[in-house]
Design a protein around this motif. Structure first.
Motif, short mmCIF file in Angstrom:
data_model
loop_
_atom_site.label_atom_id
_atom_site.label_comp_id
_atom_site.label_asym_id
_atom_site.label_seq_id
_atom_site.Cartn_x
_atom_site.Cartn_y
_atom_site.Cartn_z
N MET A 1 -25.05 -20.64 -10.86
CA MET A 1 -24.53 -19.32 -11.10
C MET A 1 -23.08 -19.29 -10.63
SD MET A 1 -25.33 -15.87 -11.47
CE MET A 1 -23.85 -15.13 -12.00
N LYS A 2 -22.22 -18.90 -11.52
CA LYS A 2 -20.82 -18.77 -11.16
C LYS A 2 -20.58 -17.39 -10.58
CE LYS A 2 -16.15 -19.13 -12.76
NZ LYS A 2 -15.22 -19.22 -13.84
N LEU A 3 -20.15 -17.36 -9.33
CA LEU A 3 -19.88 -16.09 -8.67
C LEU A 3 -18.56 -15.51 -9.16
CD1 LEU A 3 -20.73 -16.90 -4.93
CD2 LEU A 3 -22.21 -15.89 -6.66
N GLU A 4 -18.46 -14.19 -9.08
CA GLU A 4 -17.19 -13.54 -9.38
C GLU A 4 -16.17 -14.02 -8.34
OE1 GLU A 4 -16.89 -9.36 -10.23
OE2 GLU A 4 -19.08 -9.29 -10.36
N LYS A 5 -14.92 -14.01 -8.72
CA LYS A 5 -13.85 -14.53 -7.86
C LYS A 5 -13.84 -13.85 -6.49
CE LYS A 5 -10.29 -16.99 -6.84
NZ LYS A 5 -10.56 -18.30 -6.29
N LYS A 6 -14.02 -12.53 -6.47
CA LYS A 6 -13.98 -11.83 -5.18
C LYS A 6 -15.08 -12.32 -4.25
CE LYS A 6 -16.53 -7.72 -6.69
NZ LYS A 6 -16.45 -6.27 -6.87
N CYS A 28 -26.96 -13.26 -1.96
CA CYS A 28 -26.63 -11.85 -2.21
C CYS A 28 -25.54 -11.74 -3.26
CB CYS A 28 -26.19 -11.19 -0.90
SG CYS A 28 -25.80 -9.45 -1.09
N PHE A 29 -24.50 -12.56 -3.15
CA PHE A 29 -23.41 -12.51 -4.11
C PHE A 29 -23.86 -12.96 -5.51
CE2 PHE A 29 -19.90 -12.95 -0.65
CZ PHE A 29 -20.10 -11.63 -0.28
N SER A 30 -24.84 -13.85 -5.57
CA SER A 30 -25.40 -14.25 -6.86
C SER A 30 -26.10 -13.08 -7.54
CB SER A 30 -26.38 -15.41 -6.70
OG SER A 30 -25.70 -16.58 -6.32
N ILE A 31 -26.84 -12.32 -6.74
CA ILE A 31 -27.52 -11.13 -7.28
C ILE A 31 -26.49 -10.12 -7.77
CG2 ILE A 31 -28.94 -9.13 -6.66
CD1 ILE A 31 -30.42 -11.07 -4.71
N LEU A 32 -25.46 -9.88 -6.97
CA LEU A 32 -24.41 -8.93 -7.37
C LEU A 32 -23.69 -9.39 -8.64
CD1 LEU A 32 -22.95 -8.09 -3.85
CD2 LEU A 32 -24.23 -6.54 -5.34
N SER A 33 -23.37 -10.67 -8.71
CA SER A 33 -22.68 -11.21 -9.89
C SER A 33 -23.56 -11.11 -11.13
CB SER A 33 -22.27 -12.67 -9.66
OG SER A 33 -21.29 -12.75 -8.64
N THR A 34 -24.85 -11.40 -10.97
CA THR A 34 -25.78 -11.31 -12.09
C THR A 34 -25.91 -9.87 -12.56
OG1 THR A 34 -27.01 -13.23 -11.30
CG2 THR A 34 -28.17 -11.75 -12.82
N GLY A 35 -26.05 -8.95 -11.63
CA GLY A 35 -26.15 -7.53 -11.97
C GLY A 35 -24.92 -7.04 -12.71
N LYS A 36 -23.75 -7.47 -12.24
CA LYS A 36 -22.52 -7.04 -12.90
C LYS A 36 -22.43 -7.62 -14.32
CE LYS A 36 -17.70 -6.23 -12.21
NZ LYS A 36 -16.61 -6.10 -11.27
N LYS A 37 -22.87 -8.86 -14.48
CA LYS A 37 -22.85 -9.49 -15.81
C LYS A 37 -23.80 -8.75 -16.76
CE LYS A 37 -23.42 -13.94 -18.10
NZ LYS A 37 -23.68 -15.38 -17.93
N ILE A 38 -24.98 -8.39 -16.27
CA ILE A 38 -25.94 -7.65 -17.08
C ILE A 38 -25.35 -6.29 -17.46
CG2 ILE A 38 -28.19 -6.48 -17.08
CD1 ILE A 38 -29.17 -8.84 -15.26
N GLN A 41 -22.65 -6.73 -20.17
CA GLN A 41 -23.22 -7.01 -21.50
C GLN A 41 -23.91 -5.77 -22.07
OE1 GLN A 41 -25.70 -10.50 -21.29
NE2 GLN A 41 -23.98 -11.86 -20.88
N CYS A 42 -24.60 -5.03 -21.23
CA CYS A 42 -25.27 -3.81 -21.67
C CYS A 42 -24.23 -2.81 -22.18
CB CYS A 42 -26.07 -3.21 -20.51
SG CYS A 42 -26.96 -1.71 -20.94
N SER A 43 -23.18 -2.65 -21.43
CA SER A 43 -22.11 -1.73 -21.81
C SER A 43 -21.49 -2.13 -23.14
CB SER A 43 -21.05 -1.69 -20.71
OG SER A 43 -19.99 -0.84 -21.07
N GLU A 44 -21.24 -3.43 -23.32
CA GLU A 44 -20.66 -3.92 -24.56
C GLU A 44 -21.58 -3.66 -25.75
OE1 GLU A 44 -19.84 -8.02 -23.67
OE2 GLU A 44 -18.05 -7.52 -22.50
#
Length: 160
Positions: A1-6, A28-38, A41-44
């Motif tokens: 899982m690629k984490l967000e830069k921050k 924890c950061f993997s969960i946050l990054s995954t949630g943000k990615k979802i 994509q949902c928004s798009e």
């Protein structure tokens, strides 16, 4: 899982200063990054139909219940009535929902789908639901159960 830069930067600093278990931080950061990615994509996907997640939720609730008050929509979607009022007004403007006075109590407003709203929600509901389910397509049923169990366990955190 690629984490967000921050998260990569923060994890690196936490690791350097040895202030917390770095594996736990990265989990924890993997969960946050995954949630943000979802979410992204949902928004798009919904933006292709000029919908936000909130507007979509209102349409889905009306699809299911046929007629609701703004308060009922707010309760069922877990947001405030002012937020729902804003969403409803934008949906009325786009001719996706109707607002009518309740026949018994004129102070109450009933919200229903317009024909245009019905056509739209019928068009996207099944496909969007399948997309949501596809997020876990690479997991077995057992792994999904384990994931749900782990996430539930994580949120049984002690309140400070």
């Amino acid at each position: 899982m690629k984490l967000e830069k921050k998260y990569t930067s923060l994890a690196s600093i936490i690791k350097k200063h040895k202030v917390a278990n770095i594996s736990a931080v990265e989990a924890c950061f993997s969960i946050l990054s995954t949630g943000k990615k979802i979410d992204k994509q949902c928004s798009e996907r919904l933006s292709d139909f000029r919908l936000s997640e909130g507007r979509f939720m209102v349409l889905v609730l009306l699809f299911e219940y046929k007629m609701l008050t703004p308060q009922e929509i707010a309760t069922l979607s877990g947001v405030t009535k002012p937020t729902i009022t804003s969403l409803i007004n934008s949906l009325v403007k786009d001719e996706l929902v109707n607002k009518t006075d309740a026949p018994v109590d004129g102070r109450k407003i009933n919200i229903t789908l317009t024909h245009k709203g019905q056509v739209l929600i019928h068009k996207i509901f099944k496909d969007h639901s399948r997309w949501i389910a596809s997020i876990t397509q690479n997991l077995t049923d057992s792994e999904i159960e384990t994931l749900i169990g782990i996430l539930n366990k994580m949120f049984q955190l002690k309140e400070d």
